[in-house]
Write an enzyme that holds these catalytic residues in place. Structure first.
Site, PDB file in Angstrom:
ATOM      1  N   HIS A   6      31.796  37.502 -29.344  1.00  0.00           N
ATOM      2  CA  HIS A   6      31.729  36.773 -28.011  1.00  0.00           C
ATOM      3  C   HIS A   6      31.256  35.541 -27.763  1.00  0.00           C
ATOM      4  O   HIS A   6      30.327  35.227 -26.790  1.00  0.00           O
ATOM      5  CB  HIS A   6      30.834  37.830 -27.224  1.00  0.00           C
ATOM      6  CG  HIS A   6      31.678  39.230 -27.379  1.00  0.00           C
ATOM      7  ND1 HIS A   6      32.973  39.560 -27.142  1.00  0.00           N
ATOM      8  CD2 HIS A   6      30.813  40.311 -27.306  1.00  0.00           C
ATOM      9  CE1 HIS A   6      33.046  41.075 -27.350  1.00  0.00           C
ATOM     10  NE2 HIS A   6      31.840  41.263 -27.459  1.00  0.00           N
ATOM     11  N   HIS A  33      38.827  42.400 -31.942  1.00  0.00           N
ATOM     12  CA  HIS A  33      37.739  43.052 -31.388  1.00  0.00           C
ATOM     13  C   HIS A  33      38.023  44.192 -30.614  1.00  0.00           C
ATOM     14  O   HIS A  33      38.234  43.794 -29.149  1.00  0.00           O
ATOM     15  CB  HIS A  33      36.817  42.121 -30.844  1.00  0.00           C
ATOM     16  CG  HIS A  33      35.444  42.525 -30.513  1.00  0.00           C
ATOM     17  ND1 HIS A  33      34.446  42.356 -31.469  1.00  0.00           N
ATOM     18  CD2 HIS A  33      34.975  43.344 -29.546  1.00  0.00           C
ATOM     19  CE1 HIS A  33      33.321  42.830 -30.942  1.00  0.00           C
ATOM     20  NE2 HIS A  33      33.661  43.452 -29.608  1.00  0.00           N
ATOM     21  N   CYS A  34      38.221  45.485 -30.683  1.00  0.00           N
ATOM     22  CA  CYS A  34      38.393  46.460 -29.855  1.00  0.00           C
ATOM     23  C   CYS A  34      37.842  47.778 -30.271  1.00  0.00           C
ATOM     24  O   CYS A  34      37.104  47.697 -31.543  1.00  0.00           O
ATOM     25  CB  CYS A  34      39.665  46.666 -29.468  1.00  0.00           C
ATOM     26  SG  CYS A  34      40.926  46.950 -30.733  1.00  0.00           S
ATOM     27  N   HIS A  35      37.710  48.763 -29.360  1.00  0.00           N
ATOM     28  CA  HIS A  35      36.866  49.961 -30.122  1.00  0.00           C
ATOM     29  C   HIS A  35      37.832  51.231 -29.713  1.00  0.00           C
ATOM     30  O   HIS A  35      38.585  51.078 -28.764  1.00  0.00           O
ATOM     31  CB  HIS A  35      35.719  49.872 -29.068  1.00  0.00           C
ATOM     32  CG  HIS A  35      34.847  48.691 -29.048  1.00  0.00           C
ATOM     33  ND1 HIS A  35      33.994  48.466 -29.938  1.00  0.00           N
ATOM     34  CD2 HIS A  35      34.773  47.910 -27.923  1.00  0.00           C
ATOM     35  CE1 HIS A  35      33.479  47.209 -29.924  1.00  0.00           C
ATOM     36  NE2 HIS A  35      34.083  46.719 -28.488  1.00  0.00           N
ATOM     37  N   ASP A  59      38.306  43.246 -26.760  1.00  0.00           N
ATOM     38  CA  ASP A  59      37.115  44.155 -26.370  1.00  0.00           C
ATOM     39  C   ASP A  59      37.310  45.329 -25.554  1.00  0.00           C
ATOM     40  O   ASP A  59      36.652  46.011 -24.868  1.00  0.00           O
ATOM     41  CB  ASP A  59      35.941  43.272 -25.744  1.00  0.00           C
ATOM     42  CG  ASP A  59      34.784  44.017 -25.602  1.00  0.00           C
ATOM     43  OD1 ASP A  59      34.536  44.561 -26.661  1.00  0.00           O
ATOM     44  OD2 ASP A  59      33.779  43.337 -25.097  1.00  0.00           O
ATOM     45  N   TYR A 101      24.307  54.005 -23.501  1.00  0.00           N
ATOM     46  CA  TYR A 101      25.142  54.261 -22.647  1.00  0.00           C
ATOM     47  C   TYR A 101      26.555  55.264 -23.048  1.00  0.00           C
ATOM     48  O   TYR A 101      26.384  55.629 -24.188  1.00  0.00           O
ATOM     49  CB  TYR A 101      26.001  52.957 -22.506  1.00  0.00           C
ATOM     50  CG  TYR A 101      26.808  52.348 -23.481  1.00  0.00           C
ATOM     51  CD1 TYR A 101      28.271  52.728 -23.685  1.00  0.00           C
ATOM     52  CD2 TYR A 101      26.045  51.508 -24.398  1.00  0.00           C
ATOM     53  CE1 TYR A 101      29.066  52.108 -24.385  1.00  0.00           C
ATOM     54  CE2 TYR A 101      27.020  50.964 -25.432  1.00  0.00           C
ATOM     55  CZ  TYR A 101      28.264  51.351 -25.338  1.00  0.00           C
ATOM     56  OH  TYR A 101      29.283  50.868 -26.659  1.00  0.00           O
ATOM     57  N   ASN A 136      29.962  48.601 -20.794  1.00  0.00           N
ATOM     58  CA  ASN A 136      28.948  47.945 -20.314  1.00  0.00           C
ATOM     59  C   ASN A 136      29.329  46.715 -19.192  1.00  0.00           C
ATOM     60  O   ASN A 136      28.693  46.186 -19.066  1.00  0.00           O
ATOM     61  CB  ASN A 136      28.070  47.461 -21.242  1.00  0.00           C
ATOM     62  CG  ASN A 136      27.470  48.412 -21.880  1.00  0.00           C
ATOM     63  OD1 ASN A 136      26.575  49.485 -21.090  1.00  0.00           O
ATOM     64  ND2 ASN A 136      27.264  48.631 -23.305  1.00  0.00           N
TER      65      ASN A 136
END
Length: 297
Positions: free
Chosen positions: A177, A27-29, A244, A45, A249
């Site tokens: 999460h 889970h990362c972006h 993450d 955002y 945010n």
């Protein structure tokens, strides 16, 4: 008005924990860079640029060999930045996309060919309008023949309403999460109990990341570890983990990714559990052809 994001830590610590070979950040972006991959006009955002090169260097430092990129709302349903990163990864990266209800079969196949293996639905207030339940049901039926799964992101107080809907979907589902419980309320709180009940259905998986999101005490996230440990212990074959990065945010106490890796020594202290969490489980879900080949040996 778009909210601005804090910058991620540019010099994270090197973790003391040595991860098993083939470890996966599930889970990362990647965000932008905005000059090449503009952010969605409807975003709530504006993140800092977080390109593939920076993520790859971070993973080298952390001892992570594989990646699952998750499309975030700031890029909307334009998955181009994610697909570009997957193409540059040399086969070590898979993706979870976001699509519109009107997506065509050809577009879904294009995403599949590009390494996407699931789609994400958001039910989190600060990320804008909820996913349409009718669209969720339609899209789940359409991705089932591709062997994909659904990733569902929600706040803990939404689960009572969402659980009956999720149970009707014809695909595996991954909960982001830890279901975002309030860590100050402990593992006996009703919202976490509902998540445990949902996980009794073997179609459901859960990500034991987001300690920095559910904590109420801050680093080193002592209050959040209990939730992750409970999930890993109960559902060792259906848990995933991720950094993450770059932590969109987060309003204060931007996480140290090296410290998040070291938290795994408390979440999954037994080598067999760590192997499942970081290697075996993500292989089953995102590289099933490799998992099957290993199982047949």
């Amino acid at each position: 008005m778009f909210s601005e994001n804090l910058p991620f830590q540019s010099n994270p610590s090197t973790p003391a924990l040595k991860l098993p070979a083939g470890a996966c950040d599930a889970h990362c972006h990647v965000f932008g860079p905005a000059k090449d991959f503009p952010f969605a006009p409807e975003r709530t955002y504006t993140p800092v640029d977080a390109p593939w090169e920076t993520l790859a260097a971070l993973h080298d430092r952390l001892g992570i060999a594989r990646t699952v990129l998750v499309q975030a709302s700031c890029h909307g349903t334009d998955n181009t930045a994610m697909l570009d990163a997957i193409a540059r990864s040399g086969g070590t990266c898979r993706g979870v996309g976001m699509v519109a209800r009107e997506v065509t079969d050809a577009e879904l196949q294009h995403l599949h060919d590009g390494g996407v293996r699931g789609i994400r639905f958001n039910f989190v207030t600060h990320l804008g309008k909820d996913a349409d339940v009718g669209a969720v049901q339609e899209l789940a039926a359409r991705i089932a023949p591709l062997g994909w799964h659904a990733v569902v992101h929600f706040e803990a107080d939404r689960l009572e309403t969402l659980a009956p809907i999720l149970k009707t979907l014809p695909v595996p589902m991954v909960i982001d999460h830890m279901g975002r419980p309030d860590a100050s309320r402990g593992v006996t709180q009703p919202a976490f109990g509902m998540l445990l009940d949902l996980m009794a259905d073997e179609r459901f998986w859960v990500k034991v990341c987001g300690a920095e999101r559910i904590t109420r005490t801050g680093p080193p996230y002592d209050d959040a570890v209990h939730f992750a440990r409970e999930l890993v212990t109960r559902f060792e074959d259906r848990v995933l983990w991720g950094t993450d990065w770059p932590h969109p945010n987060i309003k204060k106490d931007m996480p140290d990714d090296g410290a998040l890796v070291d938290l795994l020594a408390r979440i999954a202290p037994e080598p067999a559990l760590l192997q499942k969490l970081l290697v075996r489980n993500p292989t089953r879900l995102y590289w099933p052809e490799k998992f099957q080949a290993r199982s047949n040996r």
